[in-house]
Write a protein that holds these residues in place. Sequence first.
Motif, PDB file in Angstrom:
ATOM      1  N   LEU A 214      32.418  61.921  33.748  1.00 15.47           N
ATOM      2  CA  LEU A 214      32.405  60.443  32.404  1.00 15.47           C
ATOM      3  C   LEU A 214      32.226  59.301  33.555  1.00 15.47           C
ATOM      4  N   LEU A 215      30.823  58.678  32.962  1.00 11.35           N
ATOM      5  CA  LEU A 215      30.651  57.662  33.654  1.00 11.35           C
ATOM      6  C   LEU A 215      30.872  55.821  33.199  1.00 11.35           C
ATOM      7  N   LEU A 216      31.194  55.736  34.479  1.00  6.83           N
ATOM      8  CA  LEU A 216      32.337  54.291  34.020  1.00  6.83           C
ATOM      9  C   LEU A 216      31.162  53.300  34.941  1.00  6.83           C
ATOM     10  N   SER A 217      31.322  52.148  33.950  1.00  2.00           N
ATOM     11  CA  SER A 217      31.164  51.060  34.930  1.00  2.00           C
ATOM     12  C   SER A 217      31.161  49.325  34.935  1.00  2.00           C
ATOM     13  N   GLU A 218      30.660  49.056  35.811  1.00  2.00           N
ATOM     14  CA  GLU A 218      31.190  47.221  35.365  1.00  2.00           C
ATOM     15  C   GLU A 218      30.930  46.525  36.133  1.00  2.00           C
ATOM     16  N   ALA A 219      30.286  45.789  35.490  1.00  2.00           N
ATOM     17  CA  ALA A 219      29.310  44.197  36.259  1.00  2.00           C
ATOM     18  C   ALA A 219      30.015  43.484  36.153  1.00  2.00           C
ATOM     19  N   ILE A 220      29.496  42.691  37.370  1.00  2.00           N
ATOM     20  CA  ILE A 220      29.576  40.933  37.237  1.00  2.00           C
ATOM     21  C   ILE A 220      28.685  40.284  37.868  1.00  2.00           C
ATOM     22  N   GLY A 221      28.645  38.976  36.791  1.00  2.00           N
ATOM     23  CA  GLY A 221      27.357  38.468  36.770  1.00  2.00           C
ATOM     24  C   GLY A 221      27.858  36.636  37.693  1.00  2.00           C
TER      25      GLY A 221
END
Length: 186
Positions: A94-101
């Motif tokens: 399971l691939l989990l991603s978190e982006a902060i911009g």
Amino acid sequence: KSASLAATQNGTPLTCQKPTGPFTRAYHFYCYVAAPTSGTFSMSWSGGTTYQYSIFTLQNAAQTSPIDVSSVNDLTSSGSSLSTNVTTSVGNSLLLSEAIGAIVVTVTNGAGETSLGSAMSAPLGHFTLSSKKAATSAGTETLTRNYSPNDNNDDLAVLAVKELTATTGITASAAYKYNYTYDQLG
């Protein structure tokens, strides 16, 4: 720069680590514990005064050595997208991603990614979460954020969680299930 993080669930310590890669926008950590019980989540940290976090409870994740691979990539000049690659050692992660911009723009996920949540006014900048099921065989996986208009000073962290295998009583085709909580505290 340095930072540290410690967390517990009902007094049980979680294993906390940083993904590999550059950190432009924030320090990224992930923490985990097998078979957590309901109750109080607690954390402490050093190296920053502002934080935001997400808590996931996953069903059908491996109970020992659940993290396959993690990485973070950053966007340090104006661009329309940011991608992070990870190479899994097993299939069906399971691939989990978190982006902060840095700024408020329209953000969309890459192909095949499911949105888990977002906050455009989070303390560290716009914040989006997604998941994706990896291929059935080990290999390179890519998760992406697309920006309109262009953005910069963004981080995209990716974590691959191993699936519980058939030898432990769950079939390899069992879907991951998760509960999600996001708290934006500053």
